[in-house]
Each structure stands twice: as structure tokens, then as C-alpha cells.
Scaffold this motif. Sequence first.
Motif, short mmCIF file in Angstrom:
data_model
loop_
_atom_site.label_atom_id
_atom_site.label_comp_id
_atom_site.label_asym_id
_atom_site.label_seq_id
_atom_site.Cartn_x
_atom_site.Cartn_y
_atom_site.Cartn_z
N LYS A 6 0.81 -1.44 -0.12
CA LYS A 6 0.00 0.02 -0.09
C LYS A 6 0.94 0.86 0.32
CE LYS A 6 -4.04 -1.74 1.82
NZ LYS A 6 -5.07 -1.84 3.14
N ALA A 7 2.21 1.15 0.07
CA ALA A 7 3.10 2.33 0.02
C ALA A 7 2.87 3.08 -1.07
CB ALA A 7 4.44 1.94 0.68
N LYS A 8 2.98 4.28 -1.06
CA LYS A 8 3.31 5.66 -2.41
C LYS A 8 4.71 5.86 -2.80
CE LYS A 8 0.01 8.74 -4.58
NZ LYS A 8 -1.02 9.84 -5.22
N TRP A 42 10.84 8.42 -3.09
CA TRP A 42 10.67 7.98 -4.01
C TRP A 42 9.32 7.07 -5.01
CZ3 TRP A 42 14.95 6.48 -7.22
CH2 TRP A 42 16.14 7.41 -6.65
N ARG A 43 8.50 7.44 -5.23
CA ARG A 43 7.28 6.48 -5.89
C ARG A 43 7.36 4.94 -5.90
NH1 ARG A 43 5.64 10.07 -9.30
NH2 ARG A 43 5.48 8.60 -10.98
N VAL A 44 6.07 4.58 -5.35
CA VAL A 44 6.70 2.84 -5.55
C VAL A 44 5.47 2.86 -6.92
CG1 VAL A 44 6.47 1.08 -4.47
CG2 VAL A 44 7.45 2.65 -2.86
N GLU A 45 5.68 2.46 -8.04
CA GLU A 45 5.25 1.22 -8.47
C GLU A 45 5.36 -0.25 -8.13
OE1 GLU A 45 5.80 2.30 -12.37
OE2 GLU A 45 5.41 3.59 -11.85
N PHE A 46 4.21 -0.99 -8.88
CA PHE A 46 3.98 -2.60 -8.73
C PHE A 46 4.39 -3.24 -9.76
CE2 PHE A 46 2.33 -0.88 -4.23
CZ PHE A 46 3.68 -1.68 -3.89
N ILE A 148 0.76 6.73 1.58
CA ILE A 148 -0.12 5.49 1.41
C ILE A 148 -0.91 5.80 0.30
CG2 ILE A 148 -1.46 3.61 1.99
CD1 ILE A 148 -0.71 4.12 5.19
N ASP A 149 -0.75 4.49 -0.91
CA ASP A 149 -2.03 4.66 -1.78
C ASP A 149 -3.19 3.98 -1.10
OD1 ASP A 149 -2.76 4.90 -4.62
OD2 ASP A 149 -2.04 3.08 -5.21
#
Length: 270
Positions: A6-8, A42-46, A148-149
Motif C-alpha cells: 500500500k506504499a505510494k 521515491w514513488r513505488v510502482e508494483f 499510502i495509496d
Amino acid sequence: MEFFSKAKTVRLRSHHDKYLWAEEDEETVSQDRDGASKNAKWRVEFVQGSPLIRLKSCYNYYLTATDIPFLLGMTGKKVLQTLPPRVDSSVEWEPIREGFHVKLKTRYGNYLRANGGPPPWRNKVTHDIPHRTATQDWVLWEIEIMEIDFQSPPPAAPAFQSSPAAAELDPSSPISAPKPDGRLIYYAIGGDNGHIEDGYEWPSFIFKGNDLHELTRKLEEEIGLQDIIVCSQHPSTGKLFPLRLQLPPNNAPMHLVLVQVSSRLARSFI
């Protein structure tokens, strides 16, 4: 992967107490102690269908494991900010849990490494496999979640709907909205020292009862993290302190700050 669930937006803090840093040349990656700067975020992409993630800098470039030697004759390879025309495995990282830390593994089997020592190694970031015991910790990173996303909430009911649910949405309605069965919990994820970013919008939910253990479990589910400490703010000093006992018997709303057990603030509680 649970560290990023759920991290953005995140910060990555190295063994040297410095943050993974996107340099202003929009290419170089280094370490810096200024965690408040946008360069440390840093923006997280899954990557769908896999445990892999991508990390994007504030300049919209990917954290990339290149095949370029950092120094000729040395095993370490350069880590850069890039935007390849086609996203490939060079921008994908596999998070591997190591206690309260994470190692980020590349497609080469190397790990994101925060280098120390004299120049030219000082503050540099490479990907490598540590062979010496003295440098084993250089591939360990603490993950600090900044945003959080959350999933988008369902659309509100139309204002003309003449039901009790509509009365909650329309304060001018003569129908009284039912009081919530429980207390309203507002929460935020604190940084290494419990700091909350300015302008942070506190999410909330209704919690029934006063059991701290149950509340902690519920918060862990909400944010997708484990090993957190639930803190409240002292009304006089403003300092954060961990909740140890049951929640107050009344149902007054509470603003709580969540810190990870690996944070500097959590260590100060011991």
C-alpha cells in the motif's frame, strides 16, 4: 513485499544513516542526510503478478541497475536514474526482508548497496554482492513510508435520496444521522523521528471497544505493515509517547501516530 504494501511514496535510509538520493542532474543516485527534501522521496510502482517493485525519483526517472562498472576492475555496477523507452527488468527490484530491514535485489542477483569509506566511494550507490563481513550491512535499507495509496472511496449517494443514509450526506435534512457505534480513529505514519509531513490528510475509521492490541492489529491491516508502535501526542509537550494501556473509556476521537519499531523514535522508547 510487506514493507511496501500500500506504499505510494517512501524514503530508503541506509546503514550510514543517509537517504537514497536522486541528484539534480536527473541521472546520478547518491546518499544524503537531508530526508526532508523531495530528492529523498521515491514513488513505488508494483509489477503486476510478481513480488517486484519499481522506484521512481522526484524527476520521474526509474532507479536503474546498469551494467556499467562503477570503477574499472571493481565488481560494483552503477545505479542511475533512467527512463528507458521500454520498461525492462533493469528497473525492477525484489524486496527481501532481513529482520526490520530490506535488501533490494536486481535481476543480476546483486543488491542495492550504500557505499561508505573515502572518495570515490563515499556517498555513492551501486549494486553488488558484499563479500566482506564489514560491508554486509551496506545492502540493508530501512523503509520509511511517506504516503499510502488508498483505494478510492465509493461514490456518495445522490443528494435527493430520501433515506437515512442520505441524511448523513445532507446536513440540512430533518432526519437525524445515527451516531457511529465506536470512536473515530485518525492516524498517520510518522517518519524516523515521528515527524508528520505538513498538509498530511489523516485517514480515519470507526473502531469499537478500547482494546489496544486489537486496535494495533486493525491499524496494521489498514496500512499493510507489521511491527508498528501506536503513539499519541502529549497535550502539554507535544511529544509522542507509546500507548501502553487500554484506550480511554469514552468514545472521543483520537489522533494516533504510527512508527515502525526500527525507527529512531521507537528505539528511544526502550
